[in-house]
Design an enzyme around this catalytic site. Structure first.
Site, PDB file in Angstrom:
ATOM      1  CB  VAL A 176      -0.958   0.023   1.206  1.00 36.76           C
ATOM      2  CG1 VAL A 176      -1.996  -1.076   1.091  1.00 36.76           C
ATOM      3  CG2 VAL A 176      -0.186  -0.103   2.517  1.00 36.76           C
ATOM      4  CG  ASP A 190      10.489  13.406   5.471  1.00 35.49           C
ATOM      5  OD1 ASP A 190      10.472  14.304   4.616  1.00 35.49           O
ATOM      6  OD2 ASP A 190      10.483  12.198   5.185  1.00 35.49           O
ATOM      7  CB  ALA A 230      13.947   6.538   0.279  1.00 38.73           C
ATOM      8  CB  ALA A 246      10.305   1.046   4.796  1.00 36.87           C
TER       9      ALA A 246
END
Length: 692
Positions: free
Chosen positions: A374, A497, A378, A380
């Site tokens: 789903v 992030d 970068a 995982a």
């Protein structure tokens, strides 16, 4: 327990070793060195000096190379490496200690929990300030591990202050250290302090807790990613060291629990050790258990002698085997049922995250079926999974290339941040984790509506159009999560992030911030920040962060501002034509046409003033000067109309860099309003490179 040599250890010690000794008879099981001596029901590593004399001074009446230094070791070496399967043991220990300083002298150096290849004095340093630790290891065979409780400040050793906890490998210079003052701990006030130290080899992680209570605090004081396989030899000595250095204090160890085991053979979910130094009540209980076991052995011996012959003996063995097989089958069924019930309990919302087996993970994801993917990042891959009695979950499987030996790999960083049990309604909750073999997996609650990025930019097959009310609620949810991380956590967390890809939506379109792979954790009491290579995503990075590499709460605010503009306009941070959303919005503001930036699909469905309020807030959060940006908590008040709109300059200010940490150095630049220029000015453009 008596062990005459390393090779006389019983076989079970290879797999699980723990101490259970009465301190009153510990003289036969603990070896003391230097100034250490038995004191009532405890061990004193050092003695109070009167008058205060430097142990390195020949004028001291009791001068010796190790004066003022004391150590206590368990008499026998402990096995940490199983040579048959070449696996390093995990271990855990807890102990109660206190440091009583002399009222006439400065505090001593402190004390340390120590795992050493040798116990002899000749192996150790006699230098002041080394807490009695070994000399720096020159060979692999001399490697040692220590957790220091340092009560003196030695800048030559890189100490953070004179009241800290540090982890030492092969030298007294700590590879990781933390000030304990913000946690309300004073190592030098004479109060009893309990410390818990755990090393989990499967994760290559050392964690340290410290507190005044006998109950372990929920969050560790210090977490470090360390592989001890090159430090721990097959047999090593375990104990404590302490020294007074230029000061004087009595360093006392009252109780000590220690345990080693092979994580591949014994579950690491039960990290409870048994007494090493115990009270008399503990000893009595231990003696009673020993007597009961001895009684059982006598009864078995009588039964065996009464069989009267080999045939009868063999027959009895067969009967016993049959009975044991029946019991084991019944027990296994009970264990399986209990395990399922336990798993159901462990993965319920608002519970502590727990370790899951790789078998559980593979069963949940149908063997990491590609049809269950789903999301992909970068570092995982995310799978939709289903656990028994636990409903749907999101299984985040990290790439094998990001091995556990790396200090800053995304799995380690995210796990270390989330394992502190961050609990907030607008944060994606960690349900469990798996670290087995080469697999690194985190299990989160499942968000049925996926990421904000996919819905906002129509990356899904469903034609979901977010209403203005839903968008406002999403922005307020993200603001609430960031305010919690920045101001309400025990330690400040900078996400680094913040972007729509990392904002997940549940069934009611409530926002939950996730992905802490780049997060940084800081003490609230310090402004110290280390410069790093900027990490994040193109279009979301604050200008001062790009140039300085120093993350702060205001760099998160900038990213939040980009998200606000993205939600209000429906545009990407950088579109396919290379137009930067921030620059485009500023241009419309300068022309007095900011309202034209609003998502066309929302026009006529909400108040223009409300839309403009969100757009103005977005520009305030991406102000080139970080000082002018509001906090996320202030931003939420502005959106709720509890605070006035911020004042924006008529034109986008040109960027002139100023220090993000003014306490560290003088301000050398400031932003301009665009009407003046100088050779040092340069217009700000969102970086075109991706630092992910």
């Amino acid at each position: 327990m008596s062990m005459s040599s390393p090779h006389s250890l019983p076989m079970w010690v290879i797999f699980s070793l723990f101490f259970n000794l009465n301190f009153l008879s510990a003289n036969n099981n603990i070896t003391l060195f230097g100034d250490a001596y038995f004191r009532n029901n405890s061990i004193s590593l050092t003695q109070e000096l009167a008058p205060c004399l430097s142990p390195s001074s020949p004028s001291s009446p009791s001068f010796s190379p190790f004066f003022g230094i004391g150590r206590a070791f368990y008499v026998n070496p402990i096995r940490f490496l199983d040579p048959f399967i070449n696996t390093t043991s995990s271990f855990s220990c807890s102990f109660t200690f206190s440091t009583i300083p002399s009222p006439l002298c400065s505090p001593g150096d402190g004390m340390a929990f120590l795992i050493s290849p040798h116990a002899a004095d000749s192996f150790f340093s006699d230098a002041i300030g080394n807490i009695g630790l070994p000399r720096p290891a020159l060979t692999v065979q001399d490697s040692f591990f220590a957790v220091e409780f340092d009560t003196s400040f030695d800048p030559l050793l890189g100490d953070v202050n004179g009241n800290h906890v540090g982890i030492d490998i092969n030298t007294a210079v700590s590879i990781a250290a933390v000030d304990v003052v913000p946690r309300g701990i004073d190592l030098r006030n004479g109060r009893e302090i309990t410390a818990w130290i755990e090393y989990r080899h499967a994760m290559r992680m050392v964690r340290v807790w410290v507190g005044y209570s006998s109950i372990r605090p929920p969050n560790p004081l210090l977490v470090a990613q360390i592989d001890l396989s090159n430090v721990l030899k097959e047999f090593m000595f375990v104990g404590f060291s302490g020294s007074n250095g230029q000061g004087s204090a009595v360093h006392i160890v009252d109780k000590w629990r220690f345990k080693t085991f092979q994580p591949s053979l014994v579950s690491i979910d039960t990290f409870e050790g048994d007494c090493f130094i115990c009270s008399s009540e503990d000893s009595a209980i231990g003696s009673h258990r020993k007597n009961r076991l001895h009684g059982r052995k006598l009864k078995l011996g009588e039964i065996a002698l009464g069989l009267g012959g080999l045939v009868a003996f063999v027959f009895s063995i067969l009967v016993i085997f049959a009975v044991m097989s029946f019991i084991l089958i019944k027990k296994r069924k009970l264990v399986d049922k209990t395990r399922m019930e336990s798993l159901a309990c462990r993965i319920q919302p608002n519970r502590m995250p727990t370790r899951l087996s790789l078998a559980d993970i593979k069963s949940a994801t149908m063997g990491f079926d590609q049809n269950r993917v789903v999301g992909e990042g970068a570092s995982a891959m995310v799978y939709k999974g289903s656990l028994p009695f636990g409903g749907e979950v999101a299984v985040k499987r990290f790439q094998r290339g990001n091995g556990v030996d790396s200090l800053h790999n995304p799995f380690t960083n995210e796990f270390a941040t989330m394992v502190g049990c961050l609990r907030h309604k607008n944060l994606v909750q960690l349900r469990g984790w798996c670290c087995e073999g080469s697999e690194l997996v985190l299990v989160y609650e499942y968000m049925s509506n996926g990421s904000l990025d996919k819905i906002l930019h129509k990356k899904t097959n469903s034609a979901i159009v977010l209403s203005w009310k839903q968008r406002l609620n999403i922005v307020l949810g993200v603001a609430s999560a960031l305010a919690y991380l920045h101001e309400e956590c025990e330690r400040q967390i900078i996400h680094r992030d913040v972007k729509t890809c990392n904002i997940m939506l549940d069934a009611e379109f409530n926002a939950k911030l996730g992905d802490f792979g780049l997060a940084e954790v800081y003490e609230h009491s310090t402004n110290t920040r280390d410069a790093t290579i900027p990490a994040g995503t193109m279009g979301y990075l604050a200008p001062e962060y790009v140039y300085s590499g120093v993350p702060t709460a205001k760099t998160d605010v900038y990213s939040f501002g980009v998200v606000v503009l993205e939600v209000a306009t429906g545009r990407r941070p950088v579109d396919e034509g290379g137009t930067v959303l921030v620059d485009w919005a500023w241009e419309l503001w300068e022309k007095g046409k900011l309202i034209e930036a609003a998502d066309a699909g929302l026009k006529g469905k909400t108040s223009l003033k409300e839309m403009e309020r969100m757009l103005i807030l977005g520009l305030a959060c991406v102000h080139p000067d970080h000082v002018q940006r509001p906090t996320v908590k202030e931003s939420a008040r502005i959106l709720r109309r509890e605070a006035p709109l911020p004042l924006l300059p008529a034109k986008k200010p040109r960027l002139r860099l100023r220090p993000v940490l003014p306490n560290d150095f003088e301000e050398v630049m400031s932003y301009l309003d665009g009407e003046h220029t100088s050779p040092y000015e340069s217009p700000f453009f969102t970086p075109k490179s991706n630092f992910s």
